[in-house]
Design a protein around this motif. Structure first.
Motif, PDB file in Angstrom:
ATOM      1  N   ILE A 194       9.083  10.450  -3.332  1.00  0.00           N
ATOM      2  CA  ILE A 194       8.986  10.274  -2.135  1.00  0.00           C
ATOM      3  C   ILE A 194       7.633  10.681  -0.845  1.00  0.00           C
ATOM      4  O   ILE A 194       7.073   9.861  -0.270  1.00  0.00           O
ATOM      5  N   ASP A 195       7.884  12.219  -2.023  1.00  0.00           N
ATOM      6  CA  ASP A 195       5.768  12.185  -1.222  1.00  0.00           C
ATOM      7  C   ASP A 195       4.556  11.845  -1.218  1.00  0.00           C
ATOM      8  O   ASP A 195       3.833  11.801  -0.764  1.00  0.00           O
ATOM      9  N   GLU A 196       4.714  10.816  -2.582  1.00  0.00           N
ATOM     10  CA  GLU A 196       3.524  10.336  -3.216  1.00  0.00           C
ATOM     11  C   GLU A 196       3.351   8.778  -1.564  1.00  0.00           C
ATOM     12  O   GLU A 196       2.921   7.846  -1.364  1.00  0.00           O
ATOM     13  N   MET A 197       5.267   8.360  -1.898  1.00  0.00           N
ATOM     14  CA  MET A 197       5.216   7.166  -0.189  1.00  0.00           C
ATOM     15  C   MET A 197       4.482   7.785   1.209  1.00  0.00           C
ATOM     16  O   MET A 197       3.768   7.160   1.490  1.00  0.00           O
ATOM     17  N   LEU A 198       4.825   8.953   1.401  1.00  0.00           N
ATOM     18  CA  LEU A 198       4.526   9.897   3.193  1.00  0.00           C
ATOM     19  C   LEU A 198       2.515  10.085   2.285  1.00  0.00           C
ATOM     20  O   LEU A 198       1.698   9.289   3.360  1.00  0.00           O
ATOM     21  N   GLN A 199       2.576  10.150   1.695  1.00  0.00           N
ATOM     22  CA  GLN A 199       0.505   9.687   1.415  1.00  0.00           C
ATOM     23  C   GLN A 199       0.189   7.774   1.197  1.00  0.00           C
ATOM     24  O   GLN A 199      -0.988   8.148   1.792  1.00  0.00           O
ATOM     25  N   ALA A 200       0.898   7.219   0.576  1.00  0.00           N
ATOM     26  CA  ALA A 200       0.721   6.317   0.963  1.00  0.00           C
ATOM     27  C   ALA A 200       1.360   5.376   2.363  1.00  0.00           C
ATOM     28  O   ALA A 200       0.479   3.737   2.884  1.00  0.00           O
ATOM     29  N   GLY A 201       1.320   5.805   2.993  1.00  0.00           N
ATOM     30  CA  GLY A 201       2.087   5.326   4.272  1.00  0.00           C
ATOM     31  C   GLY A 201       3.544   4.239   4.027  1.00  0.00           C
ATOM     32  O   GLY A 201       3.355   3.814   5.136  1.00  0.00           O
ATOM     33  N   THR A 202       4.350   3.744   2.889  1.00  0.00           N
ATOM     34  CA  THR A 202       4.931   3.020   3.029  1.00  0.00           C
ATOM     35  C   THR A 202       6.329   4.251   3.468  1.00  0.00           C
ATOM     36  O   THR A 202       7.626   3.974   2.986  1.00  0.00           O
TER      37      THR A 202
END
Length: 470
Positions: free
Chosen positions: A86-94
């Motif tokens: 989820i943290d990676e998705m927040l960074q990626a904008g997804t």
């Protein structure tokens, strides 16, 4: 490609019939393709998930011999993994943080429903850039695509399409930091390299959301197959009112696992006109393209018929191991009497369940204190005294205690007295069993034993004498 399926129950209740069939289909598909079967416990519902339910699921799977190659995995033990993605998705904008209050969401829902619209999140925080304090509570939502559609080729139902405009931005992390079910499922299927997701049709609406998340994180999308529901005899969705609460209830009611598996596999799948399938045949023939997309109706009489078949078709020694549990429930001491395998052969034709068999076999092992009132009144009459005395003496004289010699003693008694077999057999049956029904009299008397049969005949003669004096 190595085939890999999974069964992923939520431990909020027993392993019910529908879940057991889903597990069976997933297991058979993996076994048919030489693949692997994974057991996963989806316990993200912390309030409703219980250890008792987990134990019931595992017990049911073990009783049905649906063995798993990996697991059991527990979602509650993987929260760090989900949150990292989820943290990676927040960074990626997804994914994005949503600070909408409960009041705002309730007002939005009421307004949409008043306007005849489908209630859905309006994306208020999707592009919101106002400052929020780091400590301010928020959820994390998935940025669902706003254009196009999701199409997947369901292996049972064919192509299914959902417009992305019908799908709102799903919450994937709650304000307390816990990830949500639909998100956990996606990451699990990805990490565990699940190739085929076989599950109930109630999950169809979850599928487009999960596919979009899989695509957003660059994961391989598995093949989906959604199995139709099981209906009760009355055409309504199968529920507690239709009988057994869980799979183990069928064990408790005296069904063999082979019978239940055979019954479940045919609730939606067929191979020609064949009705009886061994486990090996199921694994060899099972395919998703032979699974019907129509709902199936549960028929208890058909299951009972199958159970009766398996009681008599499986090796008696094996059936005896399943019978032992029911014997224990009846508190019957089987040390003095026939082996349980012999009992299975004796009672198999008469009994449709192991519970019935255990309940009706006590007289083989324990002496009874009273005769069945109706049977005794009808058959232990003064006219039965002579046949019982003669057959008793002939039984006492038998040197080699075999069913054949017992039969000869009964037949020769009838011949000697010039009466029909019933005039000897029925009083003898009531005398040695205490009741008016039993398997063949020669094998029954033989199984009860020489000494005990004679003692019971003497007890019946005493009962007749007491009756004469009344």
């Amino acid at each position: 490609m190595k085939i890999k399926t999974r069964f992923a129950p939520s431990p909020t209740g027993y392993l019910h019939v529908g879940g057991a069939r889903t597990a069976l289909y997933s297991w058979l598909f993996a076994r048919n393709h030489g693949g692997e079967f994974v057991l996963r416990i989806e316990d993200t519902d912390l309030e409703r998930s219980t250890q008792q339910a987990i134990d019931a699921i595992m017990d049911g799977m073990n009783w049905l011999s649906l063995d798993w190659d990996e697991g059991p995995y527990y979602q509650t033990r993987r929260f760090d993994r989900y949150n990292a993605v989820i943290d990676e998705m927040l960074q990626a904008g997804t994914a994005y943080k949503c600070y909408c209050s409960r009041e705002r969401l309730e007002q939005l829902r009421e307004s949409q429903m008043a306007n005849g619209e489908k209630p859905r999140y309006d994306g208020h925080c999707r592009d919101g850039h106002q400052h929020h304090d780091a400590s301010e509570p928020c959820v994390v939502r998935f940025s669902n695509p706003q254009e196009g559609s999701v199409v997947f080729d369901d292996q049972i139902r064919g192509p299914i399409e959902f417009s992305n405009q019908e799908l709102d931005d799903l919450i994937i992390r709650r304000t307390d930091g816990s990830p949500t079910y639909n998100f956990c499922v996606v990451i699990d299927d990805w990490d565990m390299q699940i190739t085929h997701v076989i599950r109930g049709e109630d999950h169809i609406n979850n599928t487009p959301r999960q596919i979009n998340i899989l695509k957003a994180i660059g994961a391989q999308v598995p093949v989906y197959a959604h199995v139709s529901m099981i209906l009760g005899d009355d055409g309504k969705k199968l529920s507690k009112r239709h009988g057994a609460v869980g799979v183990k209830q069928y064990r408790d009611d005296g069904y063999l696992p082979e019978a239940l598996l055979n019954y479940l596999v045919r609730l939606g799948w067929s191979h020609g006109d064949q009705e009886i399938f061994s486990i090996d045949e199921m694994k060899h023939w099972f395919s998703l393209d032979a699974v019907s997309k129509s709902a199936s109706a549960f028929n208890t009489e058909k299951l009972l018929w199958l159970n009766h078949h398996y009681i008599n078709a499986l090796p008696a020694e094996y059936v005896a191991t399943q019978l032992q549990w029911h014997i224990d429930q009846e508190n019957i001491d089987t040390r003095n009497g026939p082996e349980l395998a012999a009992l299975v052969k004796l009672l198999g034709e008469r009994c449709k369940t192991l519970k019935e068999m255990a309940a009706s076999c006590r007289y083989f092992y324990e002496d009874f204190t009273e005769f069945d009132a109706d049977a005794a009144k009808k058959h232990l009459r003064p006219v039965a005294r002579q046949p019982l005395e003669v057959v008793r003496d002939k039984l006492v004289a038998i040197g080699s205690w075999t069913p054949e010699n017992v039969h000869h003693a009964i037949q020769s008694t009838a011949d000697e007295l010039g009466v029909g077999m019933g005039k000897v057999g029925m009083p003898l049956r009531v005398a040695v069993t205490g009741a008016g029904q039993s398997p063949g009299l020669d094998v029954t008397v033989h199984a009860i034993g020489q000494t005990r049969s004679v003692e019971r005949i003497n007890k019946a003669l005493d009962w007749i004498s007491a009756r004469e004096q009344q």
